[in-house]
Design a protein around this motif. Structure first.
Motif, mmCIF file in Angstrom:
data_model
loop_
_atom_site.group_PDB
_atom_site.id
_atom_site.type_symbol
_atom_site.label_atom_id
_atom_site.label_comp_id
_atom_site.label_asym_id
_atom_site.label_seq_id
_atom_site.Cartn_x
_atom_site.Cartn_y
_atom_site.Cartn_z
ATOM 1 N N UNK A 173 7.368 6.653 5.925
ATOM 2 C CA UNK A 173 7.561 7.867 4.900
ATOM 3 C C UNK A 173 8.953 7.902 4.307
ATOM 4 N N UNK A 174 8.718 8.737 2.901
ATOM 5 C CA UNK A 174 10.016 9.222 2.494
ATOM 6 C C UNK A 174 10.323 10.448 3.152
ATOM 7 N N UNK A 210 -2.730 0.593 -4.334
ATOM 8 C CA UNK A 210 -2.318 -0.700 -3.727
ATOM 9 C C UNK A 210 -1.559 -1.537 -4.708
ATOM 10 N N UNK A 262 -0.541 16.290 7.673
ATOM 11 C CA UNK A 262 -0.511 15.668 6.546
ATOM 12 C C UNK A 262 -2.088 15.198 6.122
ATOM 13 N N UNK A 313 4.659 13.894 0.769
ATOM 14 C CA UNK A 313 5.359 12.858 1.098
ATOM 15 C C UNK A 313 4.898 11.223 0.440
ATOM 16 N N UNK A 325 0.759 12.125 0.775
ATOM 17 C CA UNK A 325 0.330 12.964 1.580
ATOM 18 C C UNK A 325 0.840 14.484 1.287
ATOM 19 N N UNK A 360 1.035 -1.227 -0.086
ATOM 20 C CA UNK A 360 0.040 -0.063 0.161
ATOM 21 C C UNK A 360 0.909 1.237 0.080
ATOM 22 N N UNK A 363 1.167 -4.924 8.487
ATOM 23 C CA UNK A 363 1.565 -4.288 9.677
ATOM 24 C C UNK A 363 0.737 -3.155 10.026
ATOM 25 N N UNK A 364 0.105 -2.591 9.005
ATOM 26 C CA UNK A 364 -0.658 -1.397 9.080
ATOM 27 C C UNK A 364 0.388 0.064 9.196
ATOM 28 N N UNK A 365 1.543 0.017 9.611
ATOM 29 C CA UNK A 365 2.372 1.060 9.853
ATOM 30 C C UNK A 365 2.877 1.779 8.370
ATOM 31 N N UNK A 366 3.066 2.899 8.400
ATOM 32 C CA UNK A 366 3.560 3.846 7.228
ATOM 33 C C UNK A 366 4.905 4.211 7.369
ATOM 34 N N UNK A 386 -4.298 13.168 3.086
ATOM 35 C CA UNK A 386 -3.939 12.308 1.879
ATOM 36 C C UNK A 386 -4.469 12.680 0.388
#
Lengths: 112, 111
Positions: free
Chosen positions: A102-103, A51, A44, A89, A36, A32, A97-100, A46
Motif C-alpha cells: 500500500x501507499x 490490471x 478499507x 489508498x 481503497x 494488479x 505473490x497475492x499480497x498488496x 475497494x
C-alpha cells in the motif's frame, strides 16, 4: 521488494471539482493495482482496480489510469461530493505473490 | 452474504502478555491475508495463506508473531510477549481472485 509512493498526502477540493491522486511503484512485475477508500474507524473498501493489461478503467465518477512504462497510476474522481471525503489508498500486487503493498494514503476533504 | 469478520474488535493487554486475534473469511475464499495498520499509515502486509499453508510470511516483523489456518478457513494471528510497538489495527482480508475484501480489524493496544 515492491515500494509504493502516493501523493499528495492531503487534498482539499470544493464540491463539484475533480480530485486526482497519484501513485508510483517500483516493481515492474506488479500486475494488479486496486484503490481503497477508508472512512474513519472503518475497514478499507475497494472502489476500483486495474490490471496491467489495461490502460484505463472507469466506473461512473471514478476512473483509474495506468502507465506501465513510467510505473505510475492515478485515481480520478469527478464531480466530487462531501461523502467522497475519506482516506484513499493505492496498492500494487507483485506478480503471483497475492499480497498488496500500500501507499501512505491521501486524506481527501470535499468542502460543501 | 456475510463479509470478513474479526474478533475481538478491541483488545487491551499489558506488555509481555500473549494475544490471539481471529479472522473469519468470506465462505469459499481460499486466500487469506493479515495486515497491520498504524495510525496515519497504509496497511502493512504480514502474512498470506493459500488454503491451510502460509504462502508468504515475509511481512511478519519477528518470531513473536505467528499465524495459523488449520482447516483452510478461520485464521488466528498470535503475538507472544507483546510490546508497546505492537499497538495497531490488525486487518484481515480474504479473496477468491485478485480482489481482497477486508474485515473491520482488531484494534490492539499494549499498555
Amino acid at each position: 521488494g515492491e515500494n509504493v509512493e502516493q501523493h499528495p498526502s492531503t487534498l482539499s477540493v470544493q464540491e463539484g471539482d475533480s480530485a486526482v491522486i497519484k501513485c508510483t511503484y517500483s516493481d515492474s512485475a506488479s500486475n494488479y493495482f486496486p484503490w481503497y477508500k477508508q472512512e474513519l474507524g472503518k475497514r478499507p473498501q475497494l472502489i476500483i482496480d486495474i490490471r496491467s493489461n489495461v490502460g484505463e478503467k472507469k466506473d461512473q465518477r471514478i476512473a483509474v489510469t495506468l502507465n506501465k512504462t513510467a510505473k505510475h497510476f492515478s485515481l480520478h474522481i469527478t464531480e466530487t461530493q462531501p461523502e467522497d471525503s475519506a482516506v484513499y489508498f493505492c496498492a500494487a500486487s507483485p506478480s503471483n505473490t497475492g499480497k498488496l503493498i500500500f501507499g501512505q494514503g491521501t486524506t481527501l476533504q470535499v468542502k460543501p | 452474504g456475510a463479509g470478513v469478520s474479526q474478533t475481538p474488535s478491541n483488545k487491551v493487554t499489558e506488555k509481555g502478555k500473549y494475544v490471539e486475534l481471529r479472522c473469519d473469511p468470506i465462505s469459499g475464499h481460499t486466500a487469506l491475508y493479515w495486515y497491520r495498520q498504524s495510525l496515519g499509515q497504509g496497511p502493512e502486509f504480514l502474512i498470506y495463506f493459500q488454503g491451510t499453508g502460509a504462502a508468504d510470511d515475509s511481512g511478519l516483523p519477528n518470531d513473536r508473531f505467528f499465524a495459523v489456518r488449520p482447516e483452510g478457513s478461520v485464521s488466528t494471528l498470535k503475538i507472544q510477549r507483546t510490546e508497546r510497538g505492537d499497538s495497531a489495527v490488525y486487518l484481515c482480508a480474504s479473496s477468491g481472485s485478485d480482489t481482497q475484501y477486508f474485515g473491520p480489524g482488531t484494534r490492539l493496544t499494549v499498555l
